[in-house]
Write a protein that holds these residues in place. Structure first.
Motif, mmCIF file in Angstrom:
data_model
loop_
_atom_site.group_PDB
_atom_site.id
_atom_site.type_symbol
_atom_site.label_atom_id
_atom_site.label_comp_id
_atom_site.label_asym_id
_atom_site.label_seq_id
_atom_site.Cartn_x
_atom_site.Cartn_y
_atom_site.Cartn_z
ATOM 1 N N GLY A 8 0.811 -1.070 -0.092
ATOM 2 C CA GLY A 8 -0.074 0.000 -0.047
ATOM 3 C C GLY A 8 0.944 1.124 -0.159
ATOM 4 O O GLY A 8 2.114 1.182 0.195
ATOM 5 N N LEU A 19 -0.431 -4.923 -4.775
ATOM 6 C CA LEU A 19 -0.366 -5.545 -3.417
ATOM 7 C C LEU A 19 0.040 -7.068 -3.343
ATOM 8 O O LEU A 19 -0.451 -7.803 -4.159
ATOM 9 N N THR A 116 -3.557 -3.194 4.537
ATOM 10 C CA THR A 116 -2.512 -2.439 4.242
ATOM 11 C C THR A 116 -3.296 -1.031 3.336
ATOM 12 O O THR A 116 -4.302 -1.407 2.763
#
Length: 122
Positions: A8, A19, A116
């Motif tokens: 992130g 990701l 994240t």
């Protein structure tokens, strides 16, 4: 840590982010790895997922055509490639593992990563 998500950060609108989710639990061919996200002030929602064995993918309508989910079985890692990001994609993204097959329902998932944050600036 059973699921470790990363990747992130801050992205400009129109940009991309990738990701990763390293999986430390045992997965089976029928297992399903999902990505969920929770935007500020909103409930967590299903984004995309992939069947661990054959690699069949599934996407929510909001990300279809922009996001791609994939997995590397040798590395026990699941990826979420996010393109054409817009501010509405700003959210904490979680990976999760389900032993119930393809599902968009949170309660079907046994393991969750810590999340994240992806922030998309306009």
């Amino acid at each position: 840590v059973q699921l470790q998500a990363s990747g992130g950060g801050l992205v400009q609108a129109g940009g991309s982010a990738r990701l990763s989710c390293v999986v430390s639990v045992r997965l089976y061919s029928s297992s399903f790895m999902g990505w969920f996200r929770q935007a500020p002030g909103k409930e967590r929602e299903f984004v995309a997922g992939i069947r661990w064995g054959v690699g069949t993918t599934y996407y929510s309508d909001s990300v279809k055509g922009r996001f791609t989910v994939s997995r590397d079985k040798a590395e026990n890692t699941v990826y979420l490639q996010m393109n054409s990001l817009n501010p509405e994609d700003t959210a904490v993204h979680h990976c999760a593992a389900s032993y119930r097959g393809l599902s968009t329902v949170e309660s079907d998932y046994t393991y969750w990563g810590q999340g994240t944050l992806v922030t998309v600036s306009s």
